[in-house]
Design a protein around this motif. Sequence first.
Motif, short mmCIF file in Angstrom:
data_model
loop_
_atom_site.label_atom_id
_atom_site.label_comp_id
_atom_site.label_asym_id
_atom_site.label_seq_id
_atom_site.Cartn_x
_atom_site.Cartn_y
_atom_site.Cartn_z
N GLY A 33 0.78 -1.23 0.00
CA GLY A 33 0.00 0.00 0.00
C GLY A 33 0.81 1.28 0.00
O GLY A 33 1.91 1.35 0.56
N ALA A 34 0.24 2.30 -0.64
CA ALA A 34 0.77 3.67 -0.59
C ALA A 34 -0.41 4.63 -0.60
O ALA A 34 -1.50 4.28 -1.06
N ASP A 35 -0.17 5.85 -0.12
CA ASP A 35 -1.18 6.91 -0.16
C ASP A 35 -1.58 7.16 -1.62
O ASP A 35 -0.77 7.63 -2.42
N ALA A 36 -2.83 6.86 -1.95
CA ALA A 36 -3.28 6.94 -3.34
C ALA A 36 -3.35 8.38 -3.86
O ALA A 36 -3.42 8.59 -5.07
N SER A 37 -3.30 9.35 -2.96
CA SER A 37 -3.37 10.74 -3.42
C SER A 37 -1.97 11.33 -3.63
O SER A 37 -1.83 12.49 -3.99
#
Length: 322
Positions: free
Chosen positions: A35-39
């Motif tokens: 996961g990573a910050d999608a924004s």
Amino acid sequence: MKPTPVTEASIQHAADLLRHGQLVAFPTETVYGLGADASNPEAVAKIFAAKGRPADHPLIVHIAGAERMADWADQVPEAAWRLAEQFWPGPLTMILKKRESVPLAVTGGQDTVGLRVPANPVALRLLQAFGGGVAAPSANRFGRISPTEAQHVAEELDASVACILDGGPCAVGVESTIIDLSDEVPTILRPGRITRSQLKAVLHADIRLSSQTKIRAPGMMAVHYAPNTMALLCPADTLIAMADDLCAKGQHIGILAFSAEIAEIPCLHILRLPADAELYEPALYSSLRALDNLQLDTILIEQPPDHEAWAAVNDRLNKATV
Ligand code: TXA
Ligand code: MG
């Protein structure tokens, strides 16, 4: 990188890492996600680097609840609300027209976005603690077998991952069903635990299977989810003859079976999985990994029935074999 036990503190720490643009591997009910910050396009770029994944392959955005859909999707069709109500949290990804604000790094340059609310409690806690959307592919190197245990992630990905949350083995074990709702006719891009009949029963509409459409998902490529060892799919009645033949040539053979009766002989390494698809699925990837780690010459996989309940397994096995 050693997996981290799940506590409230480690989940909060993981959410902080996401806020700082770092990568966090976390359990979902299907497979582990990276996961990573999608924004944050820079954070998302790290996913592609860590996986060795081509930049034009879109990522799924994981959200904490259906009410967040409109943060990412430009238009949320009635069908999406109905499916969300029935199947979320759960192993279903919906492809919708994206909002302007969704980074193209997430969508592989496409004008659509994939959304999913995972059913794993650790994933949901992480999403709630983080607050935003988490872009996450399966936490494996590109083209390889998806991880269903934290240890699989640790073996495959290096220090580019800041934290691996250990939520134990994944309950479903195969990736989510993907349904594209961005076109006139809903289309299944990837079969999963949620079947076409189940989707039809909610939508009361025809649902296409993606075989006719262009390749839009990496999971749609011919070889994917693949062990390094040469793997072949065989009907039960030819599997034994094939194994005998290869053993006679001096090969060491791995066998993944669920019904075939096979005598134990020294050149064979046999793994038996349940004959029920929903029990077979959670054991599939860890079994393929285990056989792949034995340095065998060939892996023979007993062909499952051509039945809807086995659609996800058949799809993955077709892509894992030559
Ligand atoms: O169960 C799952 O879906 C897991 C867990 C971590 O949630 N995730 C997963 O991600 O399998 P990944 O990246 O390995 O596969 C995601 C699939 C890819 O085939 C991708 O092309 C497709 O979703 N996808 C994502 N966004 C899309 C879009 N906008 N249009 C078409 N396909 C899309
Ligand atoms: Mg994947």
